[in-house]
Every structure is written in C-alpha cells, then in structure tokens.
Scaffold this motif. Structure first.
Motif, PDB file in Angstrom:
ATOM      1  N   ILE A 219       1.269  -1.232  -0.009  1.00 17.44           N
ATOM      2  CA  ILE A 219      -0.484  -0.186  -0.069  1.00 17.44           C
ATOM      3  C   ILE A 219       1.041   1.229  -0.032  1.00 17.44           C
ATOM      4  O   ILE A 219       1.962   1.066   0.934  1.00 17.44           O
ATOM      5  N   GLN A 239      -3.436   1.054  -3.797  1.00 16.54           N
ATOM      6  CA  GLN A 239      -2.559  -0.634  -3.902  1.00 16.54           C
ATOM      7  C   GLN A 239      -1.711  -1.003  -4.261  1.00 16.54           C
ATOM      8  O   GLN A 239      -2.348  -1.179  -6.192  1.00 16.54           O
ATOM      9  N   ALA A 260      -7.291   1.424  -2.744  1.00 13.30           N
ATOM     10  CA  ALA A 260      -7.109   1.380  -1.251  1.00 13.30           C
ATOM     11  C   ALA A 260      -8.085   2.320  -0.092  1.00 13.30           C
ATOM     12  O   ALA A 260      -8.873   2.998  -0.658  1.00 13.30           O
TER      13      ALA A 260
END
Length: 335
Positions: A219, A239, A260
């Motif tokens: 991430i 991500q 993400a």
C-alpha cells in the motif's frame, strides 16, 4: 503566492508525475509557478539563493500534457529567493547517484539557505538530510518495521539469513524505484555473495525479513503533516500489485495500481509514525506498507497521488495545495 518546484531535470519530467499535478493545481489557482532543475540552483552575489527557472505561462491548459510541454518550451529566467514564498524540493537524490553525484545533496543544501532567507521549504531540508536514506526507518518503533540488518559485512548478512530461515530481502541503503532489490532464498545460495557485493559497491546493504504478505503487493499511503489525506471520506492511498514472478511493487517496474481503503493496520502505523514525521517537517510523504509493517518512507518525491485521485474520483491535489496556501498564510501573519 510564488512557488518554485525543484526537480532532477525539467526536461525529464512526465505528465503522469505527482509533481506535475501539484504544479498544475497551483497554476490553476492563479499562483506564480516556477520549475527548476537541481543544476539550475545558484547562490548569488547578493547572498540570496536563486535559480534559473522556467515560469509556467500565464494561460489556461487543456491537460497535464500541454501544461508540461509549455513549461519545457519556456526559456529560463534567473529568479531570487526574495521573490519566492515556497521552494518545494521534489527531486529524487537517488536518481542522480550514478551519473550526477554532484546533484544528490544540492537540493537540500540550497534549501537550507533558502529556509534561512524566509522561504517556506517543503519538505524541511533539515528533515530531508535526516531522512536521506532508508536508515530513517530505524528511528521509528520496532513494532511497525520489519527486522533489519544494515551492513557491508557478508558475515552479518549470512547470520541474519540463517536466523530468518534462509529467506530475506536485500536492497541498497540509498536508492529508489525498486532498483537492486532482491528476494534471496536457498535457490540463490551460489549468488548470494555476488548480490551483496553488487549492492555494496554503492554503499551499505539492508538485509530485511521477508514478509509473506508482500505476495499481495503493498500500500502506498500519503500523509500530510503526519496525517492521512482524506477527502469526501476517501483516503489518498493505492494498492500496488507486482507482476507474476516479481517482488517489487513499484509501478514503473510493471506493478499495477488499484484502489485502497484505510484499515486498522494502516491507522496503527499512522498513529505511531505521524508525530515524528510532523516534528521533522515532513509535509508530504508516501508510506509503503506491507501487512502491518512499514517498509519504506518516501520523503523526497513520492509518486502515485494522481492514481489515488483517479481511483477514488476526487482530486487530492486540491487539498495539498490548500494546505500549502495555509502554511504561507500562517508565515505571513507571524511576520
């Protein structure tokens, strides 16, 4: 305000870079925006820091591409720190390590003097010197970072390798973009010494524990003054999933980015590292997180904020430039 962006080389910038999007947002708001390469910086006879800059033309642009094209085509002009409100150091020293070693520290050294001359320098040049390589990670609690050994001694690497059940990550202490990052296990027994020697030609090597969660990528989370950038309930994070057979999650190494969201592991890391980042003057940084561990802190020119904006359907650049405007306003009021 007048804001000068320092990059490695202006002609090598890309429309997809976060720096371009930040400069474009500042320009759209009516601010005076300059671009300067590290080699354009100058200490002038009057004692002021300056630079041979390219000024963004005073007109509208259809896209980031046309914006950057206009910047590159603009002739340089000598400007002085007495006319700057903000000097934003967005150059990556590691990118100049091999072919332009003289350029590695130039940004922060000129930035320190500019800061003394009343210019708001982002990120803090004093903080950047402290965070100029991956050793910076060791300032943070062990609970949020992987076990590591930093050395030039092969015996140290071998001992750590055995302690980690013959599976570690090896990478240079100073570097970026996933260059010379290796996953080393038993199948590399014959090459392990050569890998360490290759890394140590340019300095120290980091031997780091392998995290199984890395198989799912990492991430990239953006923090501003030690806090996550959140807009309309969406966090500035992506991500990054590596290609099959690849351990590196860098996008320019072929990794794919996707949306993400915040989780409890990310929040725990933010709570732990945020105060020191803020104390060190790290205005905008990118954290690289695998599972519940912080792998790297990108303090010079973290990229991917454009991807985060696209995936979430919001413009995080707006919030960043708003924060810069507030900082300049606070400085002006204090004066």
């Amino acid at each position: 305000m007048t804001i000068t962006f320092v990059v490695n080389q202006v002609r090598k910038e890309s429309a997809g870079y976060t720096t371009t999007a930040l400069a474009y947002e500042a320009h759209k708001r009516g601010h005076t925006v300059y671009y300067a390469g590290v080699g354009d910086l100058v200490y002038q006879a009057d004692g002021r820091i300056g630079a041979h800059c390219r000024k963004v033309p005073d007109r509208e642009f259809r896209s980031l591409h046309t914006f950057l094209e206009a910047v590159v085509e603009t002739e340089k002009e000598l400007t002085s720190s007495k006319n700057w409100d903000v000097l934003w150091l967005r150059n990556d020293p590691a990118a100049d390590m091999e072919k332009r070693p003289w350029a590695q520290d130039a940004g922060v050294l000129f930035g320190q003097l500019a800061s003394q001359q009343g210019v708001l320098v982002l990120n803090s040049p004093d903080g950047l010197i402290k965070a100029s390589n991956k050793m910076y990670l060791q300032y943070f609690p062990e609970s949020v970072r992987p076990q590591s050994v930093i050395t030039r001694n092969m015996a140290d690497v071998e001992a750590f390798y055995r302690a980690q059940n013959h599976r570690i990550i090896l990478k240079p202490l100073k570097g970026s973009g996933g260059k010379n990052v290796f996953l080393v296990d038993k199948k590399d027994d014959k090459n392990r010494k050569q890998i360490v020697e290759a890394i140590c030609r340019d300095g120290f090597a980091i031997a780091q524990e392998y995290l199984p969660a890395a198989k799912k990528g990492d991430i990239r989370l953006f923090l501003m003054d030690g806090e996550p950038i959140i807009k309309d309930g969406k966090v500035a994070a992506i991500q990054r999933v590596q290609q099959a057979g690849e351990i590196r999650s860098n996008i320019h190494q072929g990794a794919k980015a996707k949306r993400a969201t915040m989780n409890k592991e990310m929040q725990a890391i933010i709570d732990t590292v945020g105060p020191l980042l803020r104390q060190d003057g790290m205005f905008l940084v990118g954290l690289d997180i695998v599972g519940d561990k912080l792998m790297e802190i990108n303090v010079f020119s973290p990229g991917g904020l454009i991807h985060a904006s696209e995936f979430h359907g919001v413009d995080f650049m707006e919030d960043v430039i708003t924060a810069v405007e507030k900082k300049v306003g606070d400085v002006t009021r204090n004066d």
